[in-house]
Write an enzyme that holds these catalytic residues in place. Structure first.
Site, PDB file in Angstrom:
ATOM      1  CD  GLU A 108      -2.067  -1.808   2.378  1.00  0.00           C
ATOM      2  OE1 GLU A 108      -1.265  -1.620   3.320  1.00  0.00           O
ATOM      3  OE2 GLU A 108      -2.832  -2.778   2.332  1.00  0.00           O
ATOM      4  CE1 TYR A 120       7.768   0.735  -3.149  1.00  0.00           C
ATOM      5  CE2 TYR A 120       5.723   1.960  -3.045  1.00  0.00           C
ATOM      6  CZ  TYR A 120       6.863   1.484  -2.434  1.00  0.00           C
ATOM      7  OH  TYR A 120       7.087   1.741  -1.107  1.00  0.00           O
TER       8      TYR A 120
HETATM    9  C1  LIG Z   1      10.670   6.090  -1.429  1.00  0.00           C
HETATM   10  C2  LIG Z   1      12.150   5.998  -1.032  1.00  0.00           C
HETATM   11  C3  LIG Z   1      12.357   4.677  -0.280  1.00  0.00           C
HETATM   12  C4  LIG Z   1      13.004   5.987  -2.315  1.00  0.00           C
HETATM   13  O1  LIG Z   1      14.347   5.760  -1.953  1.00  0.00           O
HETATM   14  P1  LIG Z   1      15.565   6.456  -2.758  1.00  0.00           P
HETATM   15  O2  LIG Z   1      16.826   5.798  -2.293  1.00  0.00           O
HETATM   16  O3  LIG Z   1      15.491   7.920  -2.644  1.00  0.00           O
HETATM   17  O4  LIG Z   1      15.216   6.014  -4.258  1.00  0.00           O
HETATM   18  P2  LIG Z   1      16.250   5.776  -5.466  1.00  0.00           P
HETATM   19  O5  LIG Z   1      17.345   6.799  -5.424  1.00  0.00           O
HETATM   20  O6  LIG Z   1      16.661   4.341  -5.469  1.00  0.00           O
HETATM   21  O7  LIG Z   1      15.312   6.085  -6.716  1.00  0.00           O
HETATM   22  C5  LIG Z   1      14.431   5.081  -7.156  1.00  0.00           C
HETATM   23  C6  LIG Z   1      13.348   5.640  -8.033  1.00  0.00           C
HETATM   24  O8  LIG Z   1      12.517   6.439  -7.226  1.00  0.00           O
HETATM   25  C7  LIG Z   1      12.057   7.541  -7.982  1.00  0.00           C
HETATM   26  N1  LIG Z   1      12.592   8.785  -7.423  1.00  0.00           N
HETATM   27  C8  LIG Z   1      13.645   8.937  -6.557  1.00  0.00           C
HETATM   28  N2  LIG Z   1      13.785  10.233  -6.234  1.00  0.00           N
HETATM   29  C9  LIG Z   1      12.820  10.909  -6.910  1.00  0.00           C
HETATM   30  C10 LIG Z   1      12.435  12.277  -6.989  1.00  0.00           C
HETATM   31  N3  LIG Z   1      13.061  13.226  -6.288  1.00  0.00           N
HETATM   32  N4  LIG Z   1      11.366  12.576  -7.760  1.00  0.00           N
HETATM   33  C11 LIG Z   1      10.690  11.637  -8.459  1.00  0.00           C
HETATM   34  N5  LIG Z   1      11.010  10.313  -8.432  1.00  0.00           N
HETATM   35  C12 LIG Z   1      12.067   9.961  -7.672  1.00  0.00           C
HETATM   36  C13 LIG Z   1      12.561   7.344  -9.382  1.00  0.00           C
HETATM   37  O9  LIG Z   1      11.650   6.554 -10.108  1.00  0.00           O
HETATM   38  C14 LIG Z   1      13.826   6.567  -9.138  1.00  0.00           C
HETATM   39  O10 LIG Z   1      14.202   5.841 -10.260  1.00  0.00           O
HETATM   40  P3  LIG Z   1      15.073   6.545 -11.437  1.00  0.00           P
HETATM   41  O11 LIG Z   1      16.264   7.150 -10.770  1.00  0.00           O
HETATM   42  O12 LIG Z   1      15.405   5.405 -12.349  1.00  0.00           O
HETATM   43  O13 LIG Z   1      14.162   7.545 -12.057  1.00  0.00           O
HETATM   44  C15 LIG Z   1      12.597   7.209  -0.171  1.00  0.00           C
HETATM   45  O14 LIG Z   1      12.229   8.389  -0.842  1.00  0.00           O
HETATM   46  C16 LIG Z   1      12.006   7.243   1.228  1.00  0.00           C
HETATM   47  O15 LIG Z   1      12.570   6.684   2.171  1.00  0.00           O
HETATM   48  N6  LIG Z   1      10.843   7.942   1.396  1.00  0.00           N
HETATM   49  C17 LIG Z   1      10.188   8.081   2.707  1.00  0.00           C
HETATM   50  C18 LIG Z   1       9.544   6.799   3.139  1.00  0.00           C
HETATM   51  C19 LIG Z   1       8.509   6.334   2.144  1.00  0.00           C
HETATM   52  O16 LIG Z   1       7.713   7.117   1.637  1.00  0.00           O
HETATM   53  N7  LIG Z   1       8.510   5.016   1.899  1.00  0.00           N
HETATM   54  C20 LIG Z   1       7.521   4.389   1.031  1.00  0.00           C
HETATM   55  C21 LIG Z   1       6.312   4.065   1.804  1.00  0.00           C
HETATM   56  S1  LIG Z   1       5.118   3.189   0.841  1.00  0.00           S
END
Ligand SMILES: CC(C)(COP(=O)(O)OP(=O)(O)OC[C@H]1O[C@@H](n2cnc3c(N)ncnc32)[C@H](O)[C@@H]1OP(=O)(O)O)[C@@H](O)C(=O)NCCC(=O)NCCS
Length: 149
Positions: A108, A120
């Site tokens: 979710e 995702y």
């Molecule tokens: C969601 C989360 C886990 C992503 O982790 P991250 O290490 O920053 O992500 P990554 O650097 O591996 O990026 C993965 C993908 O996320 C997306 N993404 C990352 N940063 C982004 C940004 N600033 N804007 C849009 N998309 C973004 C992109 O699709 C990216 O893939 P791409 O680089 O090929 O385009 C992180 O933002 C987080 O901890 N958020 C808070 C907790 C949360 O919301 N968890 C999910 C609950 S369901």
């Protein structure tokens, strides 16, 4: 650069790091007690963490229920976001589920969480449903996403 971060099963030794990330990442964070219970006693749970030296900087987990892996949480410390660590975690969760013979995954996510939704989708998750006003803090809808192989 990503190679220098090790991925390991989450353990209680790193609980303080996990609580910091949890509190920085979620409006309704899990408590210390909930985490301890989850790591020690939940036989269905699988959690992994990513370490920078010996500090946990990210974690993700799921519950393996019959033929489905339900992702419960995934979070990266704010200082380490946007570097591919979320992708590394997601691949780790998919690989862990597959090793146990589980090919379908669900989760979710808040409708407004576009970064997580992009992450995702890039791993083949698709929206299949919605839970209206699922989140207690702001009554936001949850999207239900599935990945099937
Ligand atoms: C969601 C989360 C886990 C992503 O982790 P991250 O290490 O920053 O992500 P990554 O650097 O591996 O990026 C993965 C993908 O996320 C997306 N993404 C990352 N940063 C982004 C940004 N600033 N804007 C849009 N998309 C973004 C992109 O699709 C990216 O893939 P791409 O680089 O090929 O385009 C992180 O933002 C987080 O901890 N958020 C808070 C907790 C949360 O919301 N968890 C999910 C609950 S369901």
């Amino acid at each position: 650069m990503l190679e220098e971060f090790k991925m390991l099963p989450l353990d209680l030794e790193h609980i303080e790091d996990i609580l910091i990330i949890e509190n920085l990442s979620f409006p309704i964070p899990w408590s210390r007690e909930a985490w301890i219970q989850e790591i020690r006693s939940n036989k269905l749970a699988r959690y992994i963490m990513i370490l920078d030296k010996n500090r946990a900087i990210a974690y993700g987990g799921m519950w393996l229920i019959l033929d489905e892996a339900h992702i419960t949480n995934i979070a990266v410390h704010p200082d380490y976001r946007g570097k591919g660590i979320g992708k590394k975690l997601m691949q780790g969760l998919i690989d862990t589920a597959k090793r146990e013979g589980i090919m379908q995954m669900s989760l979710e996510v808040r409708k407004s969480n576009t970064i997580a939704i992009h992450l995702y989708e890039s791993f083949g998750f698709r929206v299949e449903g919605m839970r209206k006003e699922f989140y207690l803090d702001n009554h936001e809808d949850a999207l239900i996403m599935w990945r099937r192989e």
